[in-house]
Design an enzyme around this catalytic site. Structure first.
Site: not given
Length: 466
Positions: A138-139, A162-163, A214-215, A236-237, A270, A367
């Site tokens: 969402w960021n 899928k957002h 995401g995480s 991409e975490l 991130c 994080e």
């Protein structure tokens, strides 16, 4: 007020007010499966279009983003609390990605000719592979979706998005912009589904690749699900990026840049500057200047021009951030400024600086997704690089030094991350690779690299007769 969910759907919540924006209903399982099938059918036609023709549509998407810029900016601010000026910058970046991809994509996908050892002729072609499923956070509601979808459309693939639920409106606006740009029907599809349904999409035989931002926990889950059915992933975490301040740094530049890097996008990035590792010789001077900059951050309504810091995107995320701060303090960190949960409506959290940050504290190890900065003292350059790399993450980082040649050498030889900024802070550049190492994931996007992540690198050989 938490984001509301039920078995059939959910509601999006304005983080600045805590009020409901809109409710949505999940697709049925049959609808989701049918959407994949239709996307595949659209791909079968799209793959036959030339890269040059695909580029024209991608360029039109960029124009569409510019046309709907104000609408998109307002919606992102409403859904996740982004400052209006940051939303404007996000749309500009996305339009730039479209332009760069349209201009350079055909060259990245052009055939390569090679002479074989026996005198024969070899051709390397880059063929699209099918439907690519993107699970996005969402960021950066526009950028995260654009980053993977534009590269894959250029490559000739179909795209499923899928957002994150709290930016569903942004996903649907993007779909409308794609439609207006004449992207073939069903080639770009927004899936409004839950996590269980998402796992089934990964297993669908028509889905050929999966990409996630995401995480690291989410990354492990997606990689496991995709690996079980032998599908490639790009991940991409998260990260806790280190920004190093060396003894010969311009302290005023470093303090201002680091403050901007920590609170940009409300600190929810991130690749944000998160850990500030300062050599002993300039630690006190940097701390004084940096804290002064962070004190000047005005928290408030993200729709107002005088606000420097908007709300955290969700109430549960703010609670997690505050818990990380409290645990760090319990384990020896000191709060220099901030660190208090504000009263009143909205999910706000103040700009916060912690010092005496040590291993074993969330502020050192994890994080912190919000405007919380960790100050860490290093003995010298070598110790600073050791601390920077003393992390399970490896997305980005930075070095401040007046000796740019030295900073570049440290970045290239010692910094164990995918990206390093010298005397600056940045999020992404369309012509430079974006991605990380270690628990920050694998694979690259931008700079032409993303176009080739989900293609079949095909060898076609005509051998000489002996």
């Amino acid at each position: 007020m938490k984001e509301e969910k039920n078995k059939n759907g959910f509601a999006t919540i304005n983080p600045a007010t805590g009020e409901e924006i809109k409710s949505y209903t999940y697709m049925s399982n049959d609808e989701a499966v049918d959407a994949v099938k239709k996307c595949h059918e659209a791909f079968m036609k799209w793959r036959m279009e030339s890269p040059e023709d695909r580029a024209q549509i991608i360029k039109a998407i960029g124009k569409g983003l510019e046309k709907h810029k104000d609408e998109f900016v307002q919606l992102m601010t409403q859904e996740m609390g982004k400052l209006l000026q940051h939303g404007e910058q996000e749309i500009d970046l996305c339009a730039g990605i479209c332009d760069y991809t349209a201009e350079n994509g055909p060259k990245e996908l052009a055939d390569e000719e090679r002479t074989l050892p026996n005198g024969g002729q070899g051709t390397i072609s880059y063929a699209p592979i099918g439907v690519i499923y993107g699970i996005q956070p969402w960021n950066f509601p526009c950028y995260q979706a654009i980053r993977f979808s534009i590269a894959n459309l250029m490559a000739g693939n179909g795209v499923l998005l899928k957002h994150a639920e709290n930016v569903t409106g942004s996903a649907l606006l993007l779909h409308r912009i794609f439609e207006e740009a004449k992207v073939p029907k069903d080639l770009f599809t927004v899936l409004i589904i839950d996590h269980e349904q998402s796992d089934k999409i990964i297993e669908n035989e028509l889905v050929r690749g999966v990409t996630l931002t995401g995480s690291s926990g989410a990354g492990r889950h997606i990689a496991e699900k995709a690996g079980a059915v032998l599908k490639k992933t790009v991940l991409e975490l998260g990260s806790n990026d280190a920004y190093i301040v060396l003894a010969d740094a311009d302290i005023e530049l470093a303090a201002q840049t680091c403050a901007n890097g920590r609170i940009y996008n409300n600190g929810e990035t991130c690749v944000a500057a998160k850990r500030f590792i300062v050599v002993d010789a300039v630690y006190d001077a940097f701390k004084e200047a940096f804290v002064e900059k962070m004190k000047g951050i005005e928290m408030g309504d993200p729709t107002q021009a005088d606000s420097n810091l908007g709300p955290i995107a969700r109430e549960d995320l703010r609670a997690t951030l505050h818990e990380q701060v409290e645990k760090s303090v319990d384990r020896g960190a000191n709060i220099v400024i901030g660190g208090e949960m504000p009263e009143g409506k909205g999910f706000y959290y103040p700009s916060t600086v912690l010092d005496n940050v040590q291993p074993g504290q969330p502020a050192y190890d994890d994080e912190l997704f919000g405007p919380v900065a960790s100050l860490i003292r290093a003995v010298d350059d070598e110790d600073a690089m050791r601390i920077a790399n003393d992390s399970r993450f490896g997305l980005g980082g930075g070095i401040f030094s007046k000796d740019v040649a030295k900073a570049k050498r440290l970045a290239k030889q010692y910094f164990d991350t995918g990206m390093v900024f010298i005397n600056s802070f940045g999020v992404a550049q369309p012509n430079m690779p974006f991605g990380g190492v270690k628990n920050s994931g694998y694979g690259r996007e931008h700079g032409g690299f993303g176009i080739r992540e989900f293609v079949n690198v095909k060898a076609v050989m005509v051998l000489e007769n002996e």
